[in-house]
Write a protein that holds these residues in place. Sequence first.
Motif, PDB file in Angstrom:
ATOM      1  N   ALA A  97       1.594  11.546 -10.281  1.00  0.00           N
ATOM      2  CA  ALA A  97       0.320  12.283 -10.245  1.00  0.00           C
ATOM      3  C   ALA A  97       0.066  13.113 -11.498  1.00  0.00           C
ATOM      4  N   ILE A 115       2.467   1.673  -3.439  1.00  0.00           N
ATOM      5  CA  ILE A 115       1.473   2.171  -4.388  1.00  0.00           C
ATOM      6  C   ILE A 115       1.252   3.662  -4.183  1.00  0.00           C
ATOM      7  N   GLU A 116       1.127   4.078  -2.934  1.00  0.00           N
ATOM      8  CA  GLU A 116       0.934   5.500  -2.639  1.00  0.00           C
ATOM      9  C   GLU A 116       2.119   6.331  -3.140  1.00  0.00           C
ATOM     10  N   GLU A 138      -1.482   4.013 -14.572  1.00  0.00           N
ATOM     11  CA  GLU A 138      -2.321   3.430 -13.534  1.00  0.00           C
ATOM     12  C   GLU A 138      -1.500   2.433 -12.724  1.00  0.00           C
ATOM     13  N   VAL A 139      -1.588   2.525 -11.412  1.00  0.00           N
ATOM     14  CA  VAL A 139      -0.826   1.652 -10.519  1.00  0.00           C
ATOM     15  C   VAL A 139      -1.735   0.531 -10.021  1.00  0.00           C
ATOM     16  N   ARG A 173       1.853   6.564  -6.948  1.00  0.00           N
ATOM     17  CA  ARG A 173       0.740   7.446  -7.344  1.00  0.00           C
ATOM     18  C   ARG A 173       1.097   8.912  -7.132  1.00  0.00           C
ATOM     19  N   ARG A 174       1.742   9.220  -6.041  1.00  0.00           N
ATOM     20  CA  ARG A 174       2.148  10.614  -5.797  1.00  0.00           C
ATOM     21  C   ARG A 174       3.198  11.061  -6.818  1.00  0.00           C
ATOM     22  N   ASP A 213       0.828  -1.219   0.000  1.00  0.00           N
ATOM     23  CA  ASP A 213       0.000   0.000   0.000  1.00  0.00           C
ATOM     24  C   ASP A 213       0.855   1.258   0.000  1.00  0.00           C
TER      25      ASP A 213
END
Length: 159
Positions: free
Chosen positions: A59, A51-52, A65-66, A55-56, A48
Amino acid sequence: MKACIYPGSFDPITKGHMDIIGRARNLFPKVFVGVLNNPAKRNLFSVDKRIEMIRRAAAGMDGVEVVAFDGLLVELMKKLDCRIIIRGLRTGTDLELEQQLSVINGKLLPGAETVALLSKPETYFISSSAVRELIEFRADISDYVPKEVADMINGGNAK
């Protein structure tokens, strides 16, 4: 639409990884970044959190797409209707490994292709394992990871 997948553990994601993602996005309209959840491997960051971080860092990148996965990459590729694997190559050793994996993936998923992108001189020396070691010793990692990731790690948002 041709999509590709860039799989890895990304523990943590580095500037080298981000370069490959950006270059893959220039070649394909959709780039899936597949974050491997391998319980047998001792990761510094949870799936998690990885992934965060991605994504950051991604952005501002449209078409990225993750997704998390465990098990075989080809099973995820079937679900995503994706047949192109992106791999970044830093060394000749990387090439040998990716050649072997390409043959195996092609046998498991006919039509699967591996597209190798050569690391740029300014990032070829960066590895997640080296960054993890720097993190363990509380060294500055800002030259090796995206700012968003450095901020998360330095801000104590690890694990």
